[in-house]
Design an enzyme around this catalytic site. Sequence first.
Site, short mmCIF file in Angstrom:
data_model
loop_
_atom_site.label_atom_id
_atom_site.label_comp_id
_atom_site.label_asym_id
_atom_site.label_seq_id
_atom_site.Cartn_x
_atom_site.Cartn_y
_atom_site.Cartn_z
N LYS A 117 -8.89 -88.69 82.32
CA LYS A 117 -9.13 -89.28 83.65
C LYS A 117 -10.58 -89.70 83.81
O LYS A 117 -10.87 -90.76 84.37
CB LYS A 117 -8.73 -88.28 84.75
CG LYS A 117 -7.23 -88.04 84.87
CD LYS A 117 -6.49 -89.30 85.26
CE LYS A 117 -5.01 -89.07 85.47
NZ LYS A 117 -4.24 -90.32 85.66
N TYR A 168 -6.34 -83.72 79.87
CA TYR A 168 -6.00 -84.57 81.01
C TYR A 168 -7.27 -85.00 81.77
O TYR A 168 -7.46 -86.18 82.06
CB TYR A 168 -5.07 -83.76 81.92
CG TYR A 168 -4.66 -84.42 83.21
CD1 TYR A 168 -3.78 -85.49 83.22
CD2 TYR A 168 -5.12 -83.94 84.43
CE1 TYR A 168 -3.37 -86.06 84.41
CE2 TYR A 168 -4.71 -84.50 85.63
CZ TYR A 168 -3.84 -85.57 85.62
OH TYR A 168 -3.44 -86.13 86.80
N ASP A 202 7.88 -99.10 78.02
CA ASP A 202 6.85 -98.20 77.53
C ASP A 202 5.51 -98.88 77.80
O ASP A 202 5.25 -99.97 77.28
CB ASP A 202 7.04 -97.96 76.02
CG ASP A 202 6.05 -96.95 75.48
OD1 ASP A 202 5.03 -96.66 76.17
OD2 ASP A 202 6.28 -96.45 74.36
#
Length: 320
Positions: free
Chosen positions: A145, A141, A51
């Site tokens: 980014k 998202y 992870d």
Amino acid sequence: MSRILVIGAAGQIGTELIEQLSIQYGKDRIVGADLNPPDALPDIRDYVKLDVLDKEALAQLVDQHEIKIIYNLAAVLSATAERIPEKAWNINMGGLFNVLELAREKELERIFWPSSIAVFGNSTPKADTPQQTITEPSTVYGISKLAGERWCEYYHEKYGVDVRSIRYPGLISYKALPGGGTTDYAVEIYYKALEEKPFQCFLNPDTRLPMMFMPDAVRATIELMQAPPENIKVRSSYNLAAFSISPADAAESIRKHLPDFEITYEPDYREQIAGTWPHSIDDSKAREDWNWQHEYDVDSMTEVMLRELSGTRVNSNQSD
Ligand code: NAD
Ligand code: SER
């Protein structure tokens, strides 16, 4: 022997990146890691379950395998991220932080972390979107980014971390399925075409987005990572482009080989996401700085996609 770690190795990009890195550097030098390792492991010596949010486990892995270079591909993509915003933010940001911090603490040689055309939003110029322009993303998202790009530049400026990044367009491939993005239709359409079934597209027919065939994307990634540091002038993330297509364009390219292919349109929430992204990208900085050149256009890609997915040769010319 210093080694290369690919995190998120089981995904759409990781599957093919590992393959190419193994060819270029040797199978012994590549370590793959993923939260969900694939059933069929690639032909490399070490593949671990990891992870990326577990910094201690990551640090141990780096020491144990003498890792000097990390490609961190672990992320939650645009469409899935809208359903699990908090988790997506934690994975996308937390994973990047862990890798940047390890790079700083352990003086790693080089880091790759991908950004996306999702950093752009509705207020961005949509045609030939420049390297530097308005970035006001409206998705979880895209926000992750954009923040990630700023952190990459910060770690380079402040701590000298040699971190490099590409704003990938939508990627089309046949070796692994995509993982929950807005551009996934452009992969699924080939599977449906070969099943001789109509394809129901979740975007509008004329929603045009920047796309790239995976072999070009993998080559770009490795070329960027191999470029001399003095050539890398953009430390946030490079625009990168090959071609732009709409679902109607993809269908037309497929019909050159499978004339009976049918497509219908049932736009959903992903159309809203796609509507905020650029139609085409100006990637002249990547071309200038590290000599990026794409190879595939939509038709040469379609030919390979159909051939590889069907296992049979597809005519390159309708009139053949
Ligand atoms: P993907 O969803 O196919 O693969 C991501 C992989 O990360 C999966 O195998 C998943 O199991 C793994 N992962 C998720 N959470 C993890 C965790 N906590 N720890 C370890 N592994 C974890 O995604 P992809 O298409 O291969 O994309 C890779 C990167 O490239 C992502 O950062 C993505 O945002 C970026 N990108 C992809 C595209 C595209 O079209 N595929 C376009 C632009 C940017
Ligand atoms: N292909 C990606 C997505 O749709 C773009 O980053 O999420």
